[in-house]
Design an enzyme around this catalytic site. Structure first.
Site, PDB file in Angstrom:
ATOM      1  N   ASP A  11      25.371 -38.603   3.540  1.00  0.00           N
ATOM      2  CA  ASP A  11      23.573 -39.123   3.516  1.00  0.00           C
ATOM      3  C   ASP A  11      22.697 -37.419   3.413  1.00  0.00           C
ATOM      4  O   ASP A  11      21.864 -37.827   3.208  1.00  0.00           O
ATOM      5  CB  ASP A  11      23.595 -39.365   4.429  1.00  0.00           C
ATOM      6  N   ASN A  12      23.416 -36.592   3.168  1.00  0.00           N
ATOM      7  CA  ASN A  12      22.414 -35.338   2.876  1.00  0.00           C
ATOM      8  C   ASN A  12      21.990 -35.134   1.601  1.00  0.00           C
ATOM      9  O   ASN A  12      20.223 -34.308   1.118  1.00  0.00           O
ATOM     10  CB  ASN A  12      22.838 -33.963   3.524  1.00  0.00           C
ATOM     11  N   HIS A  21      29.744 -29.453  11.852  1.00  0.00           N
ATOM     12  CA  HIS A  21      30.376 -30.186  10.923  1.00  0.00           C
ATOM     13  C   HIS A  21      29.981 -29.503   9.407  1.00  0.00           C
ATOM     14  O   HIS A  21      28.780 -29.465   9.035  1.00  0.00           O
ATOM     15  CB  HIS A  21      30.586 -31.915  10.617  1.00  0.00           C
ATOM     16  N   GLY A  22      30.902 -30.284   8.237  1.00  0.00           N
ATOM     17  CA  GLY A  22      29.972 -29.545   7.023  1.00  0.00           C
ATOM     18  C   GLY A  22      29.115 -30.584   6.571  1.00  0.00           C
ATOM     19  O   GLY A  22      29.145 -31.650   7.467  1.00  0.00           O
ATOM     20  N   GLU A  25      26.727 -37.130  19.201  1.00  0.00           N
ATOM     21  CA  GLU A  25      25.440 -36.851  18.730  1.00  0.00           C
ATOM     22  C   GLU A  25      24.832 -37.676  20.261  1.00  0.00           C
ATOM     23  O   GLU A  25      24.908 -38.524  20.401  1.00  0.00           O
ATOM     24  CB  GLU A  25      24.678 -38.012  17.557  1.00  0.00           C
TER      25      GLU A  25
END
Length: 224
Positions: free
Chosen positions: A15-16, A10-11, A91
């Site tokens: 939260d990054n 995913h891109g 995940e």
């Protein structure tokens, strides 16, 4: 004869860049959306695949993967390409809420008209896992193999996360290796007889190739 299984992470997720996002979203801290950059990355992946013959996109149910898959599907000339939601590619459970905070199918359908509600996932309910990044390995590899059997002839795209994809790399090459956000990996499937990894974490289709978090995990995080 062979066909291609493409792997895409995913891109960029919100939260990054917003380090307080999880703290400010306690009811869905494991399910951040894509940033504007993340959506652009997914759009560029879609442009890469636009003219290719892709039978299906099989995606983790998390919002960031659904958004990535929807952007890819929207760019394709072949509008019959379906998006299939597969919990087996999500995940590791130790990084997720209990139960995982994935969106409902009704919410998922808001992202694309190409969601295939008839798809029967490998895992309706995820099995228990030990903690650590290797805890999901058996589940992810089983899902990868069975998805290959579900789509025995056509080219497919799998959209997942860094840790599940690193475990697929370990299955294919014997060692664990992370992958950059919205990079592309190519696997040649000799129709179930063997799999060959042709390239990993290719970023040539992206307009910005910095900070893709491919070094987020150099080695698996082990249980405490």
């Amino acid at each position: 004869m062979s066909r291609t299984i493409w792997l895409v992470r995913h891109g960029q997720r919100v939260d990054n860049v917003d380090k307080k996002w999880k703290e400010n979203n306690p009811t869905k801290w494991d399910d951040p959306e894509l940033t504007i950059r993340g959506k652009q990355q997914a759009h560029e992946v879609g442009k890469h695949f636009a003219n290719m013959n892709i039978e299906a996109i099989i995606t983790s149910p998390y919002t960031r993967c659904i958004e990535t898959s929807a952007q890819i599907a929207a760019m394709m000339e072949n509008k019959s390409t379906k998006i299939c939601v597969e919990p087996g590619f999500q995940e590791p459970l130790y990084t997720s809420m209990k139960p995982p905070g994935v969106p409902s199918m009704e919410k998922i359908k808001e992202y694309s008209t190409q969601i295939d509600e008839s798809y029967k996932p490998v895992f309706e309910k995820l099995p228990e896992e030990v903690k650590g990044d290797l805890g999901c390995a058996d589940r992810v590899v089983k899902t990868f193999k069975e998805v290959a059997l579900k789509f025995p002839t056509g080219n497919i795209i799998i959209v997942s996360h860094g840790t599940p994809l690193a475990n697929i790399h370990a299955f294919l090459k014997g060692h664990w290796k992370y992958v950059g956000q919205c990079t592309i990996c190519k696997v040649t499937d000799m129709y179930g007889q063997s799999f060959r990894l042709d390239y990993w974490s290719d970023k040539r289709h992206l307009s910005q190739t910095h900070d893709l978090r491919e070094d987020e995990r150099i080695t698996p995080q082990m249980p405490e």
